[in-house]
Structures are given as structure tokens and as C-alpha cells.
Design a protein around this motif. Structure first.
Motif, PDB file in Angstrom:
ATOM      1  N   VAL A  83     -10.479  55.095 -37.187  1.00  0.00           N
ATOM      2  CA  VAL A  83     -12.355  54.406 -38.042  1.00  0.00           C
ATOM      3  C   VAL A  83     -12.292  56.129 -37.844  1.00  0.00           C
ATOM      4  N   VAL A  84     -12.859  56.524 -39.735  1.00  0.00           N
ATOM      5  CA  VAL A  84     -12.762  57.904 -39.898  1.00  0.00           C
ATOM      6  C   VAL A  84     -14.585  58.248 -39.983  1.00  0.00           C
ATOM      7  N   SER A  85     -13.989  59.415 -39.399  1.00  0.00           N
ATOM      8  CA  SER A  85     -16.342  59.637 -39.562  1.00  0.00           C
ATOM      9  C   SER A  85     -15.946  60.722 -40.118  1.00  0.00           C
ATOM     10  N   HIS A  86     -17.739  61.754 -40.210  1.00  0.00           N
ATOM     11  CA  HIS A  86     -17.787  63.480 -40.472  1.00  0.00           C
ATOM     12  C   HIS A  86     -16.938  63.940 -39.390  1.00  0.00           C
ATOM     13  N   GLU A  87     -16.570  63.321 -38.178  1.00  0.00           N
ATOM     14  CA  GLU A  87     -15.997  64.498 -37.550  1.00  0.00           C
ATOM     15  C   GLU A  87     -14.746  64.262 -37.240  1.00  0.00           C
ATOM     16  N   PHE A  88     -13.755  63.894 -38.211  1.00  0.00           N
ATOM     17  CA  PHE A  88     -12.608  63.795 -38.617  1.00  0.00           C
ATOM     18  C   PHE A  88     -12.258  64.904 -38.474  1.00  0.00           C
ATOM     19  N   GLY A  89     -11.360  65.857 -37.614  1.00  0.00           N
ATOM     20  CA  GLY A  89     -10.538  66.838 -37.815  1.00  0.00           C
ATOM     21  C   GLY A  89     -11.100  67.305 -36.591  1.00  0.00           C
ATOM     22  N   ASN A  90     -12.002  66.944 -35.703  1.00  0.00           N
ATOM     23  CA  ASN A  90     -13.260  67.975 -34.367  1.00  0.00           C
ATOM     24  C   ASN A  90     -11.802  67.471 -33.200  1.00  0.00           C
ATOM     25  N   GLY A  91     -10.814  66.913 -33.281  1.00  0.00           N
ATOM     26  CA  GLY A  91     -10.459  66.200 -31.622  1.00  0.00           C
ATOM     27  C   GLY A  91     -10.412  64.796 -31.410  1.00  0.00           C
ATOM     28  N   LEU A  92      -9.837  64.587 -31.275  1.00  0.00           N
ATOM     29  CA  LEU A  92      -9.454  62.788 -31.136  1.00  0.00           C
ATOM     30  C   LEU A  92     -10.786  62.375 -30.004  1.00  0.00           C
ATOM     31  N   ALA A  93     -11.267  63.256 -29.407  1.00  0.00           N
ATOM     32  CA  ALA A  93     -12.660  62.805 -28.004  1.00  0.00           C
ATOM     33  C   ALA A  93     -13.309  63.221 -29.157  1.00  0.00           C
ATOM     34  N   ILE A  94     -13.418  63.664 -30.001  1.00  0.00           N
ATOM     35  CA  ILE A  94     -15.189  63.915 -30.634  1.00  0.00           C
ATOM     36  C   ILE A  94     -15.144  63.189 -32.030  1.00  0.00           C
ATOM     37  N   GLU A  95     -14.087  62.342 -32.512  1.00  0.00           N
ATOM     38  CA  GLU A  95     -13.756  61.158 -33.057  1.00  0.00           C
ATOM     39  C   GLU A  95     -14.115  59.620 -32.523  1.00  0.00           C
ATOM     40  N   SER A  96     -13.880  59.828 -31.244  1.00  0.00           N
ATOM     41  CA  SER A  96     -13.987  58.535 -30.611  1.00  0.00           C
ATOM     42  C   SER A  96     -15.074  58.621 -30.352  1.00  0.00           C
ATOM     43  N   ALA A  97     -16.091  59.274 -30.178  1.00  0.00           N
ATOM     44  CA  ALA A  97     -17.894  59.402 -29.524  1.00  0.00           C
ATOM     45  C   ALA A  97     -18.314  59.149 -30.750  1.00  0.00           C
ATOM     46  N   SER A  98     -18.245  59.184 -32.118  1.00  0.00           N
ATOM     47  CA  SER A  98     -18.475  59.092 -33.306  1.00  0.00           C
ATOM     48  C   SER A  98     -18.164  57.877 -34.627  1.00  0.00           C
ATOM     49  N   ILE A  99     -18.158  56.974 -34.089  1.00  0.00           N
ATOM     50  CA  ILE A  99     -17.383  56.236 -35.329  1.00  0.00           C
ATOM     51  C   ILE A  99     -18.696  55.239 -36.023  1.00  0.00           C
ATOM     52  N   GLY A 100     -19.705  56.105 -36.938  1.00  0.00           N
ATOM     53  CA  GLY A 100     -20.301  55.334 -36.912  1.00  0.00           C
ATOM     54  C   GLY A 100     -21.791  54.089 -35.805  1.00  0.00           C
ATOM     55  N   THR A 101     -22.682  53.437 -36.723  1.00  0.00           N
ATOM     56  CA  THR A 101     -23.582  53.427 -36.226  1.00  0.00           C
ATOM     57  C   THR A 101     -23.059  51.977 -35.613  1.00  0.00           C
ATOM     58  N   ARG A 102     -23.019  51.946 -34.137  1.00  0.00           N
ATOM     59  CA  ARG A 102     -22.990  50.562 -32.553  1.00  0.00           C
ATOM     60  C   ARG A 102     -23.613  51.490 -31.974  1.00  0.00           C
ATOM     61  N   ASP A 103     -23.243  50.360 -30.474  1.00  0.00           N
ATOM     62  CA  ASP A 103     -24.153  50.863 -29.601  1.00  0.00           C
ATOM     63  C   ASP A 103     -22.881  51.727 -28.452  1.00  0.00           C
ATOM     64  N   TYR A 104     -23.446  52.539 -28.277  1.00  0.00           N
ATOM     65  CA  TYR A 104     -22.488  53.307 -26.597  1.00  0.00           C
ATOM     66  C   TYR A 104     -22.798  52.948 -25.954  1.00  0.00           C
ATOM     67  N   SER A 105     -23.415  51.786 -25.452  1.00  0.00           N
ATOM     68  CA  SER A 105     -23.981  51.491 -23.990  1.00  0.00           C
ATOM     69  C   SER A 105     -22.804  52.409 -23.134  1.00  0.00           C
ATOM     70  N   SER A 106     -21.713  51.181 -23.302  1.00  0.00           N
ATOM     71  CA  SER A 106     -20.942  51.025 -22.418  1.00  0.00           C
ATOM     72  C   SER A 106     -20.546  52.329 -22.466  1.00  0.00           C
ATOM     73  N   HIS A 107     -20.061  53.095 -23.264  1.00  0.00           N
ATOM     74  CA  HIS A 107     -19.679  54.519 -22.692  1.00  0.00           C
ATOM     75  C   HIS A 107     -20.291  55.293 -22.109  1.00  0.00           C
ATOM     76  N   LEU A 108     -21.737  55.121 -22.309  1.00  0.00           N
ATOM     77  CA  LEU A 108     -22.324  56.092 -20.884  1.00  0.00           C
ATOM     78  C   LEU A 108     -23.090  55.526 -19.982  1.00  0.00           C
ATOM     79  N   VAL A 109     -22.621  54.838 -19.378  1.00  0.00           N
ATOM     80  CA  VAL A 109     -23.057  54.309 -17.864  1.00  0.00           C
ATOM     81  C   VAL A 109     -21.319  54.542 -17.187  1.00  0.00           C
ATOM     82  N   VAL A 110     -20.827  54.798 -17.370  1.00  0.00           N
ATOM     83  CA  VAL A 110     -19.214  55.004 -16.184  1.00  0.00           C
ATOM     84  C   VAL A 110     -20.243  56.136 -14.913  1.00  0.00           C
ATOM     85  N   PRO A 111     -20.865  57.379 -14.905  1.00  0.00           N
ATOM     86  CA  PRO A 111     -21.803  57.859 -14.069  1.00  0.00           C
ATOM     87  C   PRO A 111     -22.588  56.948 -13.022  1.00  0.00           C
TER      88      PRO A 111
END
Length: 511
Positions: A341-369
Motif C-alpha cells: 500500500v503506497v502512501s506519501h511515506e514511500f521511500g522512507n523505509g519499510l517501518a515508516i511506510e507501514s506506519a502510514s498506509i492511509g486512514t485506518r485504526d492503528y490502535s492494535s499497533h499502539l498497545v504493545v507497551p
């Protein structure tokens, strides 16, 4: 400009919406912020829909068989009340001995609170639902980075940039295979070069290899693993055969896809040894599909040595669905790996790309701590939970095998928190359809949820046997911290009742 409350009736003639259901849409009054941003409105409304629809729906679907009491094992922290597993109490009396029981633990009261407020801070919380844009622009990336940092330490990665958070292992596999596909398309790999995978690879992985790799011109070779299996050496021998086949006629093996724990049948694969063999045999890249691993077996990506490693955090690590890690070892080609899923973060590294793939619920990505805080309330943390689950599931598996006169599908040291237990041959499991029907029958007639695996004997092979005939069916039982011995005794008694009654799976199949 403040957002106004909806009126008691819809101006468009639609149904009325109770104002209490839209309370989170009100702007904060200190400081005054109006929800003019559509992104902010969508974030709030999505969270609202989850709160009023998803949780009650999931609660009604299925639940874990747990009595509302304290954790009973003396080796566990008795200070942890079972109210933290309140939504795990069944509404329909179903004993869940399957992996699905692990997936439902996210509904503990502790984790639901974490979802509502992913990480508290001195100002009252990371996420104020009345100021979603502040959260999105000023806190989201920091929160995901914190989760990635904890995962890095959990799996012993060298650098946090090697760790990306994605939705699930299926997504992670697609990310890697997409890059391998481009290697073929752009001519760096040659048509006819091989990709090796295990015969027992997960279904979606096989389909992804078909979609990305086979269509790009690769030769796909499956490693046919024995089951039941008695030693790692049996697996290693078959894996070497597949690599030799892949290198025949001067071709090269470009990728090996290796499971850390196969899903069905469930077996721990000697992944470290297989990765080492791949290096010795000149395999370009190795992907380890470890969907079940985190929380079930020890994971040290440096020690394993693969190029890519993925594991779900919503299976055995108590995270809400869906969230997974993708480890990409730093190399000269790792920067070529991108999220599909290509977003405006394309080319900034996979980790950054994966953290910004459009409007969605990121809750499950945040609760690891918060999840890690919850896990560490138990004696020994995740290592203690993992050991107790393994010991308990092996003990219960051996109890069932003894009661039915069968055997386990693999030795205890090749079992994770799941065990394959042979079912009596008299049940007459003769097809995949029969296995599915038996699972449904156990659910509907006995209130037991457990996956059933059909193992067809190879041609000319009588297979493993009980006192009556060839064993063709195996149950995959699981153990998580809320399971009790009575769950497994109930399963034992149900199978014994079917055997005594003369039941056969043929009775469930159409004539």
C-alpha cells in the motif's frame, strides 16, 4: 467552529441517532477545538463504531471457557483477578481448546482499557478522542515507534529500523514476496530459478507464492514433511532433498520460506538448522513465517539468522487483532522492500511506510507497551507463561492419547503451546470434509471448539494405528493461561461417548 449535536430526527429522513452515541464528537472545551478536519471526525467516528458495535458483537460470537474466579495455578500470580478476563467467560458454554481461544484474550478488561487510552501520560492520556488531529499528527508515530522498540528487544533485533509493524503475518509475507517478484520481473533472478517452501505452509502463504512468485516465472518446490514426525532429522533430510532439486540443471534457489511452527499439523520446525543449511547451499534469501511464535516459543532473530521473520502478536502475545511484526535484517537490498500500500511515506523505509498506509485504526499497533505490562504481571513474564502453557498442553495431550489408545503427532520437544493428538480410528475420519463436519458436530452437540486434521495415509503405507485401524484424524489442542483441566476432560469424555455409541463421520456426510 464547534460541531453541533445531531437533532433528535434526521433532516434527510433517516433514523434518529441518540446523542449519547455521538458524545465523543463534541469538541473539547479546554482548549476549544472544533472538529473541522474530516480526518479527525473519521477517527472519532470509527472509534465510536468499534465501541458500540464490535465489542458487543465479538462478545456474542464466542468466548473462552473460563470460570469468573482468580487464576488457580499456584505458580501464577494469584493477585491477578479473573475480572481482567471478564469478557472471556462464555455466553454459550463452549470450551475453546483451539487457537481461537488465544485470539480472544484481547478482550480482557485490562486491554480494552489500553485500547481506549493506549498509553497514559502525565496530562491524562495519549489519545483524547475530542482532539484526534493532535493525536494523529503529534502522538501516533511516537506511539508506534515505542511499540517497535519493545519488539526489537523482544526478538533481539540489532536495530529498531529492522522492525516494522504490520497487520498480520499474511501481510508481512506479501511484502517480502512482492520484492522477490520484482527481482524476477527486473531480471536479477532468472525464470526457472527456484523458491522452496514447506508442504505444510499456511494456505494464504501458498496462495501468495502462487500470486507473486509462480506468475513471475519461478519454479516452486514443496518440502514434503513426514507426519507424525519423531525427530528434527526427518525434517532436515527432506529439506536438503528439496534444495538439491531446486539447484538441479544449474538453477539457483532464490528464496526459502520456512515455518517456525506449522499451523496444521502443528509442529516446531528446526528453523535455525534449516537457515544454516540455506546459507551453506547458497540460497539467496530466507523468510521465516512464524505466525504462531511470539509468546509460544523463544524468538532470537540474530540466532536464527534469517533475512526476514514475521510473527503475529495477536495469537500468543495477547495483543488485540490484528498486529504483527516483520523483521528485515539490514543488508544491501533491504531498502528495496516496500509496503504494497503506497502512501506519501514511500521511500522512507519499510517501518515508516507501514506506519502510514492511509486512514485506518492503528490502535492494535499502539498497545504493545500496555500488553507487555499485562504479561509481566504473571510470574516469569512471557517466558513463564510460555513454559507453563507448553507443559500443560503436553500433559493434557498425553492424557487424551492414553484415554483414546492413540499417540501424539510429535515428541514433546517439537510441540509449542499446541499439540496434535491422534483420534480413535473408529471415528472414521476419511476426508477433509469429514474432519470439518466432526469439528462442527463437537461444537454443536458438546460445546467444544477444537480443530480437526485429516491425515491421509500415503499410497502403500498403512500409517500409524491404534488397536483397531489406521489413525487418520488428529485434534490440535491449545493451552493458554485461562484454560483449565476440566476443558480437556470434557473433550475426552465427548470422544469416548461418540466411540461407545458407534458414531462414524460418515453419518455426517451426504449420501
Amino acid at each position: 467552529m464547534a460541531a453541533s449535536r445531531p437533532s433528535s430526527g434526521s433532516a434527510l429522513g433517516g433514523p434518529s441517532i441518540a446523542c449519547s452515541n455521538c458524545s465523543l464528537l463534541e469538541p473539547s472545551r479546554d482548549p476549544p477545538v472544533g472538529l473541522i478536519s474530516i480526518d479527525g471526525f473519521l477517527l472519532v467516528f470509527a472509534g465510536l463504531l468499534v465501541a458500540v458495535t464490535l465489542i458487543p458483537a465479538v462478545r456474542a460470537r464466542a468466548a473462552i471457557f473460563v470460570t469468573p474466579a482468580r487464576v488457580v495455578s499456584p505458580s501464577w500470580d494469584d493477585s491477578i483477578p479473573m475480572s481482567d478476563f471478564a469478557l472471556c467467560v462464555p455466553t454459550d458454554g463452549v470450551n475453546l481448546l483451539s487457537l481461537e481461544s488465544c485470539l480472544m484474550t484481547w478482550r480482557s478488561a485490562k486491554l480494552r482499557r489500553a485500547l481506549k487510552r493506549p498509553r497514559a501520560d502525565s496530562e491524562g492520556g495519549l489519545f483524547d478522542a475530542k482532539q484526534p488531529d493532535d493525536f494523529y499528527y503529534n502522538h501516533l508515530k511516537k506511539g508506534i515507534f515505542e511499540s517497535r522498540t519493545l519488539i526489537k528487544d523482544l526478538i533481539n533485533a540489532e536495530d529498531v529500523d529492522e522492525v516494522s509493524i504490520v497487520d498480520n503475518a499474511t501481510t508481512a509475507v506479501a511484502i517480502v514476496l512482492q520484492q522477490i517478484c520484482w527481482e524476477f520481473v527486473e531480471g536479477r533472478f532468472q525464470r526457472g530459478d527456484a523458491v522452496v517452501m514447506l508442504h505444510y505452509a499456511f494456505g494464504s502463504v501458498k496462495k501468495s507464492i502462487q500470486a507473486y512468485i509462480s506468475r513471475a516465472g519461478a519454479c516452486v518446490i514443496e518440502v514434503y514433511l513426514p507426519f507424525p514426525v519423531s525427530s528434527n532429522e526427518e525434517i532436515i533430510v527432506e529439506f536438503r532433498k528439496a534444495l538439491e532439486k531446486g539447484k538441479s540443471n544449474g538453477k539457483k534457489v532464490r528464496l526459502a520460506v520456512i515455518d517456525h511452527i506449522t499451523s496444521m499439523p502443528s509442529v516446531i520446525i528446526p528453523v535455525k538448522e534449516l537457515v544454516k543449511i540455506c546459507r551453506e547451499e547458497g540460497v539467496d534469501q530466507v523468510l521465516v513465517d512464524a505466525a504462531h511464535s511470539i509468546g509460544s516459543v523463544e524468538v532470537d532473530v540474530k540466532d536464527i539468522g534469517a533475512d526476514f521473520y514475521t510473527s503475529n502478536l495477536h495469537k500468543w502475545f495477547f495483543c488485540p487483532p490484528s498486529v504483527a511484526l516483520l523483521y528485515c535484517r539490514k543488508s544491501s537490498t533491504s531498502s528495496h522492500v516496500h509496503h504494497p500500500v503506497v502512501s506519501h511515506e514511500f521511500g522512507n523505509g519499510l517501518a515508516i511506510e507501514s506506519a502510514s498506509i492511509g486512514t485506518r485504526d492503528y490502535s492494535s499497533h499502539l498497545v504493545v507497551p500496555s500488553v507487555l505490562d499485562f504479561i509481566n504481571r504473571f510470574e516469569g513474564g512471557i517466558e513463564g507463561i510460555r513454559k507453563r502453557n507448553h507443559d500443560a498442553v503436553v500433559q493434557m495431550g498425553e492424557m487424551l492419547a492414553k484415554a483414546w489408545g492413540t499417540h501424539l503427532g510429535s515428541p514433546p520437544d517439537m510441540c509449542p503451546s499446541m499439540v496434535m493428538v491422534g483420534l480413535p480410528a473408529s471415528l472414521g475420519i476419511s476426508s477433509e470434509e469429514g474432519a470439518v463436519k466432526l469439528r462442527a458436530h463437537l461444537r454443536d452437540s458438546f460445546g467444544i471448539e477444537v480443530p480437526i486434521y485429516f491425515q491421509a495415509p500415503k499410497e502403500g503405507d498403512t500409517g500409524t494405528r491404534d488397536k483397531n485401524d489406521c489413525i487418520t484424524g488428529y485434534a490440535r489442542i491449545s493451552h493458554q493461561i485461562y484454560n483449565r483441566e476440566d476443558d480437556y476432560y470434557k473433550f475426552r469424555d465427548a470422544i469416548n461417548k461418540l466411540v461407545r455409541s458407534g458414531f462414524s463421520c460418515k453419518m455426517l456426510l451426504p449420501n
